[in-house]
Every structure is written in structure tokens, then in C-alpha cells.
Design a protein around this motif. Sequence first.
Motif, PDB file in Angstrom:
ATOM      1  N   TRP A 102       4.435  -1.053  -4.153  1.00  0.00           N
ATOM      2  CA  TRP A 102       4.222  -0.716  -2.743  1.00  0.00           C
ATOM      3  C   TRP A 102       4.983   0.550  -2.363  1.00  0.00           C
ATOM      4  N   THR A 103       6.180   0.713  -2.936  1.00  0.00           N
ATOM      5  CA  THR A 103       6.982   1.907  -2.660  1.00  0.00           C
ATOM      6  C   THR A 103       6.282   3.145  -3.209  1.00  0.00           C
ATOM      7  N   LEU A 104       5.769   3.051  -4.416  1.00  0.00           N
ATOM      8  CA  LEU A 104       5.049   4.177  -5.007  1.00  0.00           C
ATOM      9  C   LEU A 104       3.825   4.532  -4.170  1.00  0.00           C
ATOM     10  N   MET A 155       3.683  -8.462   1.411  1.00  0.00           N
ATOM     11  CA  MET A 155       4.486  -7.357   0.880  1.00  0.00           C
ATOM     12  C   MET A 155       4.740  -6.224   1.863  1.00  0.00           C
ATOM     13  N   SER A 156       3.947  -6.109   2.904  1.00  0.00           N
ATOM     14  CA  SER A 156       4.084  -4.954   3.781  1.00  0.00           C
ATOM     15  C   SER A 156       4.328  -5.350   5.235  1.00  0.00           C
ATOM     16  N   HIS A 157       3.509  -6.212   5.774  1.00  0.00           N
ATOM     17  CA  HIS A 157       3.606  -6.541   7.195  1.00  0.00           C
ATOM     18  C   HIS A 157       4.935  -7.236   7.526  1.00  0.00           C
ATOM     19  N   TYR A 158       5.255  -8.291   6.822  1.00  0.00           N
ATOM     20  CA  TYR A 158       6.483  -9.028   7.133  1.00  0.00           C
ATOM     21  C   TYR A 158       7.758  -8.232   6.848  1.00  0.00           C
ATOM     22  N   PRO A 159       7.900  -7.661   5.640  1.00  0.00           N
ATOM     23  CA  PRO A 159       9.155  -6.952   5.387  1.00  0.00           C
ATOM     24  C   PRO A 159       9.187  -5.543   5.950  1.00  0.00           C
ATOM     25  N   GLY A 160       8.054  -4.964   6.299  1.00  0.00           N
ATOM     26  CA  GLY A 160       8.022  -3.594   6.799  1.00  0.00           C
ATOM     27  C   GLY A 160       7.984  -2.582   5.670  1.00  0.00           C
ATOM     28  N   ALA A 161       8.165  -1.327   6.022  1.00  0.00           N
ATOM     29  CA  ALA A 161       8.085  -0.237   5.046  1.00  0.00           C
ATOM     30  C   ALA A 161       9.232  -0.316   4.041  1.00  0.00           C
ATOM     31  N   ALA A 162       9.046   0.329   2.913  1.00  0.00           N
ATOM     32  CA  ALA A 162      10.083   0.378   1.879  1.00  0.00           C
ATOM     33  C   ALA A 162      11.333   1.060   2.438  1.00  0.00           C
ATOM     34  N   SER A 163      12.480   0.633   1.950  1.00  0.00           N
ATOM     35  CA  SER A 163      13.733   1.244   2.387  1.00  0.00           C
ATOM     36  C   SER A 163      13.852   2.652   1.819  1.00  0.00           C
TER      37      SER A 163
END
Length: 189
Positions: free
Chosen positions: A137-139, A158-166
Motif C-alpha cells: 500500500w505504501t508503494l 488496509m487504507s480506510h481504517y488506518p489511514g495513509a502510510a506514515s
Amino acid sequence: PDLMRIAALSGMRIEEICQLRVRDCTDGIFGVHYGKTDNARRSIPIHSDLKATIEARCKGKDATDYLFGELPPVPKSREGRSDPAVKRFTRYRREMKVDERPNGKAKSNVDFHSFRRWFILKARDAMHGSGGAYEPWTLAEIAGHDDDGVRRFLNLTMSHYPGAASEAAKRACVEAVRLPPRPAAAPAP
């Protein structure tokens, strides 16, 4: 050479690089505000091997100046700033005799976009050996991609709940890519 190095160590499209202004290259981050999709608008950590290049290109310029100010103004017949750079790269590639045309194709498989493909390949390969420093997802965020099938499948988890990559995960992804060593007798462009 600076365009090629930035492309190889950031995964950006050539037009995205050519649209960068000095203000878009601060605090160790490229801020991409121009792109072909909404996902193209993103932040990308500036690779540590690019730090000196970016500092030199920003030195003495106003925040609104283009990072590549030497590119000519865009005439009405063109849409983007990158056309002259693409043409120059094609001439350079031909001078270096890099021309892959399998099965008699009219166009070479090697073009400026090859740097983007190379970056994604190297980041993906490094991801498998990184011990979980970043994930696919980060890539995808770094590349500005929205791979519909994969994203829909796990988007909520992987995206909605945790949000964007740090920023740390993005930096790990960018820093995982390394240019190969230069040959001792490489000709200057």
C-alpha cells in the motif's frame, strides 16, 4: 542527469518532476500537486542520495521558481513542460545505443517512463527483504497508483481504517531503492 536520478529515486512521472517548484521540495519531501489522476497528488520523501542535488537546484531561487527552470516555456502547441526533456532523453538514449525493439517494434521499450518502472520494481523487491518496514500500500501511495482490483479488495482494512502510510513507511520505501554503481568509464551525458 538530474531528471534521470530524480525519476529513478522517486518513481515520479517526468511531467510531475518538471512541474515541481522550489516550494514543492522542502523539509525532505517532494510535494506533487500536478498529475494525471487524483492519486498523483501526493507527498514523496526525497531520497537521501538526492539531497545535495535538490539543495543545489533550489539555491538562490524563489519559492515559485521551477526546480528545472532551464526548460523553455510551454507553447500553446504543447500541454506539458516535459516535452523538451523527453526529446533530449530520447537523443541521449540513442547516443548510448540503448534501444530495445523486440519483434521489430517501431518504438523502443526503453523510454523515460522506464525509470518509474525500475523504481517500482526495486522498491517491490526490497519490500520482500525489508522485514516489514513498508507494505504494498505504501508503494502504491509513493507511485500515485490506485490499483482498483487490489485496492477494492482490502481498501477498508488496509487504507480506510488506518489511514495513509506514515512518513516513516514512505521514507523506508524510497530509501530501499539504490542506484547501481556507475561504471568507471561511463561517458558523461
